[in-house]
Design a protein around this motif. Sequence first.
Motif, PDB file in Angstrom:
ATOM      1  N   THR A  17       0.834  -1.207   0.000  1.00 55.89           N
ATOM      2  CA  THR A  17       0.000   0.000   0.000  1.00 55.89           C
ATOM      3  C   THR A  17       0.865   1.252   0.000  1.00 55.89           C
ATOM      4  N   MET A  18       1.962   1.244   0.761  1.00 55.36           N
ATOM      5  CA  MET A  18       2.864   2.402   0.762  1.00 55.36           C
ATOM      6  C   MET A  18       3.486   2.604  -0.613  1.00 55.36           C
ATOM      7  N   LYS A  19       3.845   1.512  -1.280  1.00 53.41           N
ATOM      8  CA  LYS A  19       4.394   1.632  -2.639  1.00 53.41           C
ATOM      9  C   LYS A  19       3.382   2.290  -3.574  1.00 53.41           C
ATOM     10  N   LYS A  20       2.139   1.841  -3.503  1.00 48.73           N
ATOM     11  CA  LYS A  20       1.089   2.404  -4.359  1.00 48.73           C
ATOM     12  C   LYS A  20       0.849   3.881  -4.039  1.00 48.73           C
ATOM     13  N   ALA A  21       0.825   4.207  -2.754  1.00 46.93           N
ATOM     14  CA  ALA A  21       0.587   5.589  -2.351  1.00 46.93           C
ATOM     15  C   ALA A  21       1.754   6.489  -2.757  1.00 46.93           C
ATOM     16  N   GLU A  22       2.980   5.989  -2.606  1.00 48.76           N
ATOM     17  CA  GLU A  22       4.126   6.800  -3.001  1.00 48.76           C
ATOM     18  C   GLU A  22       4.141   6.996  -4.513  1.00 48.76           C
ATOM     19  N   CYS A  31      -1.339  16.455  -4.594  1.00 44.25           N
ATOM     20  CA  CYS A  31      -2.049  15.721  -3.543  1.00 44.25           C
ATOM     21  C   CYS A  31      -1.072  15.035  -2.604  1.00 44.25           C
ATOM     22  N   GLU A  32      -1.581  14.723  -1.413  1.00 43.39           N
ATOM     23  CA  GLU A  32      -0.839  13.886  -0.479  1.00 43.39           C
ATOM     24  C   GLU A  32      -1.639  12.615  -0.278  1.00 43.39           C
ATOM     25  N   TYR A  33      -0.930  11.567   0.086  1.00 46.20           N
ATOM     26  CA  TYR A  33      -1.541  10.252   0.201  1.00 46.20           C
ATOM     27  C   TYR A  33      -1.255   9.692   1.586  1.00 46.20           C
ATOM     28  N   ARG A  34      -2.310   9.489   2.360  1.00 45.81           N
ATOM     29  CA  ARG A  34      -2.196   9.030   3.743  1.00 45.81           C
ATOM     30  C   ARG A  34      -2.483   7.533   3.827  1.00 45.81           C
ATOM     31  N   VAL A  35      -1.471   6.782   4.215  1.00 47.55           N
ATOM     32  CA  VAL A  35      -1.580   5.333   4.316  1.00 47.55           C
ATOM     33  C   VAL A  35      -2.088   4.974   5.709  1.00 47.55           C
ATOM     34  N   TYR A  36      -3.033   4.041   5.757  1.00 46.32           N
ATOM     35  CA  TYR A  36      -3.616   3.650   7.043  1.00 46.32           C
ATOM     36  C   TYR A  36      -3.859   2.148   7.094  1.00 46.32           C
ATOM     37  N   GLU A  46      -5.677   7.322   1.543  1.00 45.46           N
ATOM     38  CA  GLU A  46      -6.601   8.388   1.193  1.00 45.46           C
ATOM     39  C   GLU A  46      -5.853   9.432   0.379  1.00 45.46           C
ATOM     40  N   GLU A  47      -6.545  10.019  -0.586  1.00 47.50           N
ATOM     41  CA  GLU A  47      -5.966  11.108  -1.372  1.00 47.50           C
ATOM     42  C   GLU A  47      -6.570  12.417  -0.878  1.00 47.50           C
ATOM     43  N   TRP A  48      -5.696  13.343  -0.514  1.00 46.33           N
ATOM     44  CA  TRP A  48      -6.111  14.660  -0.048  1.00 46.33           C
ATOM     45  C   TRP A  48      -5.309  15.710  -0.810  1.00 46.33           C
ATOM     46  N   VAL A  49      -5.856  16.893  -0.902  1.00 41.56           N
ATOM     47  CA  VAL A  49      -5.088  18.001  -1.465  1.00 41.56           C
ATOM     48  C   VAL A  49      -3.890  18.222  -0.559  1.00 41.56           C
ATOM     49  N   ILE A 122      10.225   3.293  -6.055  1.00 36.98           N
ATOM     50  CA  ILE A 122       9.473   2.559  -5.026  1.00 36.98           C
ATOM     51  C   ILE A 122       9.987   1.146  -4.794  1.00 36.98           C
ATOM     52  N   ASN A 123      10.798   0.636  -5.717  1.00 36.74           N
ATOM     53  CA  ASN A 123      11.329  -0.723  -5.556  1.00 36.74           C
ATOM     54  C   ASN A 123      12.809  -0.761  -5.224  1.00 36.74           C
ATOM     55  N   SER A 124      13.402   0.381  -4.989  1.00 43.20           N
ATOM     56  CA  SER A 124      14.823   0.398  -4.644  1.00 43.20           C
ATOM     57  C   SER A 124      15.024  -0.165  -3.241  1.00 43.20           C
TER      58      SER A 124
END
Length: 157
Positions: A17-22, A31-36, A46-49, A122-124
């Motif tokens: 999920t962090m990979k997808k959000a990043e 936007c910013e992406y909050r992983v939960y 979540e996608e937020w401004v 994201i895969n490094s």
Amino acid sequence: MKISELIRENTENLIDTMKKAEAASYRNTSCEYRVYIDSEGECGYEEWVAGDGGWFEFTDPYYDRYYIHTFNKQYYDIVRDWWLADDDDELDEDDDELDEDDDELDEDDREAIMEEAIEAAINSSEALYGYEEIIEYAIRDAIEAEREAEEENERDW
């Protein structure tokens, strides 16, 4: 189940999920992406401004979200950094300015470079180590929060 246990059990899902959000934060820098992870063990983001201080309020008293990390690449252009990172002859020798054609990528080239750069980022091994560190920090933070909640409950008795 305690949130620290949920995080431990779902570490692999959280890292995915962090990979997808990043990756999303590189694609959409406004936007910013909050992983939960939620109280049911589901992982998401979540996608937020970017810079928005908003949050969701849930009506179910048994449902909650524990936020692990926020990815925000506001003002960052991964294509430009990736395209120019390994190019030794990117500067004109005469005037130390970028060649004109370096900034004039067509949209297909830009998309291809962006996807390659995002995939590499994201895969490094550095990113993976970073995701694991985020998980460890979240577990420690959750354990501390659980301990504080238990102490508060004991005082209330």
